[in-house]
Write an enzyme that holds these catalytic residues in place. Structure first.
Site, PDB file in Angstrom:
ATOM      1  N   SER A  58      -1.981  -4.946   1.344  1.00 55.73           N
ATOM      2  CA  SER A  58      -0.776  -5.285   2.072  1.00 55.73           C
ATOM      3  C   SER A  58       0.226  -6.349   1.136  1.00 55.73           C
ATOM      4  CB  SER A  58      -1.588  -6.249   3.027  1.00 55.73           C
ATOM      5  OG  SER A  58      -0.886  -6.253   4.116  1.00 55.73           O
ATOM      6  N   SER A  59       0.473  -5.598  -0.082  1.00 57.74           N
ATOM      7  CA  SER A  59       1.556  -6.562  -0.659  1.00 57.74           C
ATOM      8  C   SER A  59       2.792  -6.497  -0.280  1.00 57.74           C
ATOM      9  CB  SER A  59       1.734  -5.821  -2.154  1.00 57.74           C
ATOM     10  OG  SER A  59       2.066  -4.367  -1.765  1.00 57.74           O
ATOM     11  N   ASP A 101      -1.648  -7.361   9.405  1.00 51.23           N
ATOM     12  CA  ASP A 101      -1.093  -7.711   7.925  1.00 51.23           C
ATOM     13  C   ASP A 101      -0.549  -9.195   8.174  1.00 51.23           C
ATOM     14  OD1 ASP A 101      -2.342  -5.588   7.649  1.00 51.23           O
ATOM     15  OD2 ASP A 101      -0.276  -4.519   6.896  1.00 51.23           O
ATOM     16  N   ARG A 152      -4.432  -9.023   1.951  1.00 50.04           N
ATOM     17  CA  ARG A 152      -5.520  -9.097   2.701  1.00 50.04           C
ATOM     18  C   ARG A 152      -6.523  -7.853   2.415  1.00 50.04           C
ATOM     19  NH1 ARG A 152      -5.128  -4.761   3.919  1.00 50.04           N
ATOM     20  NH2 ARG A 152      -3.690  -3.712   5.335  1.00 50.04           N
ATOM     21  N   HIS A 212      -6.790   1.136  11.603  1.00 46.98           N
ATOM     22  CA  HIS A 212      -5.793   1.838  12.429  1.00 46.98           C
ATOM     23  C   HIS A 212      -5.940   1.574  14.036  1.00 46.98           C
ATOM     24  CE1 HIS A 212      -3.469   4.083   9.345  1.00 46.98           C
ATOM     25  NE2 HIS A 212      -4.629   4.069   8.675  1.00 46.98           N
ATOM     26  N   ASN A 268       2.091   4.649  -0.617  1.00 45.28           N
ATOM     27  CA  ASN A 268       3.161   3.602   0.232  1.00 45.28           C
ATOM     28  C   ASN A 268       3.411   4.074   1.413  1.00 45.28           C
ATOM     29  OD1 ASN A 268       5.555   2.477   1.097  1.00 45.28           O
ATOM     30  ND2 ASN A 268       6.290   1.973  -0.844  1.00 45.28           N
ATOM     31  N   LYS A 269       3.056   3.471   2.553  1.00 45.95           N
ATOM     32  CA  LYS A 269       3.098   3.950   4.037  1.00 45.95           C
ATOM     33  C   LYS A 269       4.427   4.194   4.297  1.00 45.95           C
ATOM     34  CE  LYS A 269       2.032  -0.236   6.282  1.00 45.95           C
ATOM     35  NZ  LYS A 269       2.044  -1.093   5.049  1.00 45.95           N
TER      36      LYS A 269
END
Ligand code: GLA
EC number: 2.7.1.157
Length: 434
Positions: free
Chosen positions: A121-122, A166, A19, A26, A209-210
């Site tokens: 959003s992979s 997501d 997306r 946030h 990468n969160k």
């Protein structure tokens, strides 16, 4: 490739899209509505259910090694965000929802074209795809809303305290329309985007990468603490308050009033953990064990004022954006662009989730004709989204390409997907063989 990996052919396929968040960054985990659309890029999984209780995963991309485990004993390692763990999140979420301890095994080959760690959003697309794969193997049914809620919850097994944006858009998206996603209860409403302008995604090529750092969870905790301090300041029962939206709804005031209350109740200087404890009348031990997440225990300062200001103002921008899309005045594109620019400034200055490359990229995009440009997704790297008048698209793409991407010092691993116009795509689907 499935045949050479597993010596058989797949029985069905599932896809779930990534997306782009147009506005509302946030704020989902604070309880506020967001405005994303699905992109055409997706995760695609080819599946063969098997009689043994073994889950075998392979990936068309050689960077992601094969993985196999018993389907009765799913372990998700929070210390390393390995690719297969995202699959396991979706798998486990469905397994737990139906209270099943015994699940049949399956062979799965995963293919994806969403650039990883780019804010598109992979990871959630993989969680959602795996959830739908598991549901299909079980022959069970769930609504899209239920699937989205299960997958949002189960993705937290990876250790990040994400909201539900997501996963919701991955399931609830429909071709041709962006969606306003609202929470508690989860629902999605069409938002018709203006004709005459296109949304362009540009990858800063800074990977983020969160799940690999604590940036994301620190922000979630700062918002949680801000909500508790605001609630206490206004004499509410603050113990159970977790989200900034709860403070607003309990007080029954507007977002604008919440901005004033934030000015009164909080100070711009960062809070130490000791000060937070003094304000709430709790011990450091209670702060750590009852409020903070495992990876934010040792954070030395919390910027509560700035985070709350971002959240309340961004929540208001989402509503304004939707209203402008509905009313479609003559200067729609310009007005929407201004809101996107304000959103970026707030993400950069108040939420501090931008980075120099993203700031440079939005400047370049605006310089070459975007009416608005902002970071999208969690930030600290990844992509920008820009609103570009359709008649300027060709020159915009050429100029941005030259100004940002043709610099030799950039890491252009995903160059092909670095800069592209996008339109609202459809949601997750199962393809059965005829
Ligand atoms: C990530 C999270 C979402 C949302 C965004 C920031 O994508 O998974 O829930 O919080 O960051 O808007």
């Amino acid at each position: 490739m499935f045949n050479s990996k597993f010596g058989s052919i797949p029985k069905f396929y599932v896809r779930a899209p990534g997306r782009v968040n147009i506005i509302g960054e946030h704020i989902d985990y604070c309880g506020y509505s967001v405005l994303p659309m699905a992109v055409e890029q997706d995760m695609l999984i080819a599946v063969e259910p098997v009689k043994t209780q073994t889950l075998q995963l392979a990936n068309t991309n050689p960077l992601y090694p094969d993985f196999s485990t018993s389907s009765n004993n799913i372990q998700i390692d929070k210390t390393k965000p390995l690719w297969h763990n995202y699959f396991l999140c979706g798998f486990k979420g469905i397994q737990e929802h139906f209270g099943l301890s015994n699940l049949t095994g399956m062979n799965c080959l995963v293919d994806g074209n969403i650039p990883p760690s780019s804010g598109l959003s992979s990871s959630s697309a993989l969680v959602c795809c795996a959830g739908l794969v598991t549901l299909t193997v079980l022959g069970m049914n769930l609504s899209k809303v239920e699937l989205a809620e299960i997958c949002a919850k189960s993705e937290r097994y990876i250790g990040t305290e994400g909201g539900g944006m997501d996963q919701s858009i991955s399931f609830l998206a429909e071709e041709g329309t962006a969606k306003l996603i609202e929470f508690s209860p989860l629902r999605a409403t069409d938002v018709k985007l203006p004709s005459g302008a296109v949304f362009v995604i540009a990858n800063s090529c800074v990977e983020m990468n969160k799940a690999a750092t604590s940036h994301f969870n620190i922000r979630v905790m700062e918002c949680r603490l801000a909500a508790k301090l605001l609630a206490k300041y206004r004499g509410l029962q603050w113990g159970k308050v977790l989200r900034l939206e709860e403070v607003q709804s309990k007080l029954g005031v507007s977002l604008e009033e919440m901005l004033w209350i934030t000015e009164d109740a909080l100070h711009p200087e960062p809070y130490s953990p000791e000060e937070v404890c003094r304000c709430l009348g709790i011990s450091l031990q209670e702060l750590r064990t009852q409020i903070l997440s495992p990876n934010t225990q040792d954070v030395p300062i919390f910027k509560l004022y700035q985070r709350a200001k971002h959240v309340y103002s961004e929540a208001a921008r989402v509503l304004q954006f939707k209203k402008i899309c509905e009313e479609a005045p003559d200067d729609t594109v310009q007005l929407l662009g201004e809101l996107m620019n304000q959103s970026h400034a707030s993400c950069r200055d108040m939420y501090e989730c931008s980075c120099p490359e993203l700031d440079q990229l939005v400047d370049i995009c605006r310089k070459f004709g975007a009416q608005g440009s902002r970071l999208t997704g969690a930030g600290w790297g990844g992509c920008t989204v820009s609103l570009v008048p359709a008649d300027k698209l060709t020159s915009f793409l050429a100029n941005v390409h030259q100004a940002y991407y043709q610099r030799s010092d950039r890491n252009l691993t995903f160059e092909k997907q670095s800069l592209f116009a996008t339109k609202p795509g459809g949601g997750a689907l199962v393809f059965l063989e005829a």
